[in-house]
Design a protein around this motif. Structure first.
Motif, short mmCIF file in Angstrom:
data_model
loop_
_atom_site.label_atom_id
_atom_site.label_comp_id
_atom_site.label_asym_id
_atom_site.label_seq_id
_atom_site.Cartn_x
_atom_site.Cartn_y
_atom_site.Cartn_z
N LEU A 68 0.83 -1.21 0.00
CA LEU A 68 0.00 0.00 0.00
C LEU A 68 0.86 1.26 0.00
O LEU A 68 0.53 2.24 -0.67
CB LEU A 68 -0.96 -0.01 1.19
N GLU A 69 1.98 1.24 0.73
CA GLU A 69 2.90 2.37 0.71
C GLU A 69 3.49 2.57 -0.67
O GLU A 69 3.64 3.70 -1.15
CB GLU A 69 4.01 2.17 1.74
N GLN A 70 3.85 1.48 -1.34
CA GLN A 70 4.40 1.56 -2.69
C GLN A 70 3.38 2.15 -3.66
O GLN A 70 3.73 2.97 -4.51
CB GLN A 70 4.86 0.18 -3.17
N ILE A 71 2.14 1.74 -3.53
CA ILE A 71 1.08 2.28 -4.39
C ILE A 71 0.93 3.78 -4.16
O ILE A 71 0.79 4.56 -5.10
CB ILE A 71 -0.25 1.54 -4.14
N ASP A 72 1.00 4.21 -2.89
CA ASP A 72 0.89 5.63 -2.57
C ASP A 72 2.02 6.42 -3.22
O ASP A 72 1.80 7.49 -3.79
CB ASP A 72 0.88 5.82 -1.05
N VAL A 73 3.24 5.90 -3.14
CA VAL A 73 4.39 6.58 -3.76
C VAL A 73 4.18 6.69 -5.27
O VAL A 73 4.38 7.75 -5.86
CB VAL A 73 5.70 5.83 -3.44
N GLU A 74 3.75 5.60 -5.88
CA GLU A 74 3.54 5.61 -7.32
C GLU A 74 2.44 6.58 -7.73
O GLU A 74 2.55 7.27 -8.75
CB GLU A 74 3.22 4.20 -7.81
N ARG A 75 1.39 6.70 -6.93
CA ARG A 75 0.32 7.68 -7.23
C ARG A 75 0.84 9.10 -7.13
O ARG A 75 0.48 9.96 -7.94
CB ARG A 75 -0.86 7.47 -6.28
N ARG A 76 1.68 9.37 -6.11
CA ARG A 76 2.24 10.72 -5.98
C ARG A 76 3.16 11.06 -7.15
O ARG A 76 3.14 12.17 -7.66
CB ARG A 76 2.98 10.86 -4.65
N VAL A 77 3.96 10.10 -7.59
CA VAL A 77 4.84 10.32 -8.74
C VAL A 77 4.01 10.58 -9.98
O VAL A 77 4.27 11.52 -10.74
CB VAL A 77 5.79 9.13 -8.95
N LYS A 78 2.98 9.78 -10.18
CA LYS A 78 2.10 9.96 -11.33
C LYS A 78 1.45 11.34 -11.31
O LYS A 78 1.37 12.02 -12.35
CB LYS A 78 1.02 8.88 -11.34
N SER A 79 1.01 11.77 -10.13
CA SER A 79 0.38 13.07 -9.99
C SER A 79 1.36 14.20 -10.33
O SER A 79 1.01 15.15 -11.03
CB SER A 79 -0.15 13.24 -8.57
N GLN A 80 2.58 14.07 -9.83
CA GLN A 80 3.59 15.09 -10.14
C GLN A 80 3.92 15.13 -11.62
O GLN A 80 4.10 16.20 -12.20
CB GLN A 80 4.87 14.87 -9.33
N LEU A 81 4.00 13.97 -12.25
CA LEU A 81 4.29 13.93 -13.68
C LEU A 81 3.15 14.52 -14.50
O LEU A 81 3.38 15.14 -15.54
CB LEU A 81 4.59 12.50 -14.11
N ALA A 82 1.93 14.35 -14.02
CA ALA A 82 0.77 14.88 -14.75
C ALA A 82 0.71 16.40 -14.68
O ALA A 82 0.17 17.03 -15.59
CB ALA A 82 -0.51 14.28 -14.19
N THR A 83 1.28 16.98 -13.62
CA THR A 83 1.22 18.44 -13.47
C THR A 83 2.49 19.12 -13.97
O THR A 83 2.56 20.33 -13.99
CB THR A 83 0.99 18.82 -12.00
N ALA A 84 3.49 18.34 -14.35
CA ALA A 84 4.76 18.92 -14.79
C ALA A 84 4.69 19.41 -16.23
O ALA A 84 3.96 19.05 -17.03
CB ALA A 84 5.88 17.89 -14.66
#
Length: 84
Positions: A68-84
């Protein structure tokens, strides 16, 4: 047959992703090894059968927390990439 909850399953099985998974508890040296068949990272050792099962439950909970922690990290990375 409809799924009616983990409490109603035979005590050597639990359900994960709609798949019954066999819990094996066997004598190992001076204690017992509890493991989930087919999942080499899900095992625990203790001096008694009930303790081994309880420790296996702790291992499963720790693995779930890790994933679950890994999924959270991956979601945050995805979110940052989407806003970059």
């Amino acid at each position: 047959m409809a799924f009616s909850g983990i409490a109603n399953l035979p005590k050597i099985y639990f359900v994960l992703y709609n798949e019954a998974m066999k819990i094996i508890v066997r004598k190992d040296g001076a204690g017992y090894l509890a493991e989930v068949a087919g999942h080499p990272h899900l095992f625990a050792w203790a001096e008694t059968k009930p303790e081994a099962r309880a420790e296996l439950k702790n291992v499963v909970e720790m693995m779930l927390d890790y994933h679950l922690e890994q999924i959270d990290v991956e979601r945050r990375v995805k979110s940052q990439l989407a806003t970059a």
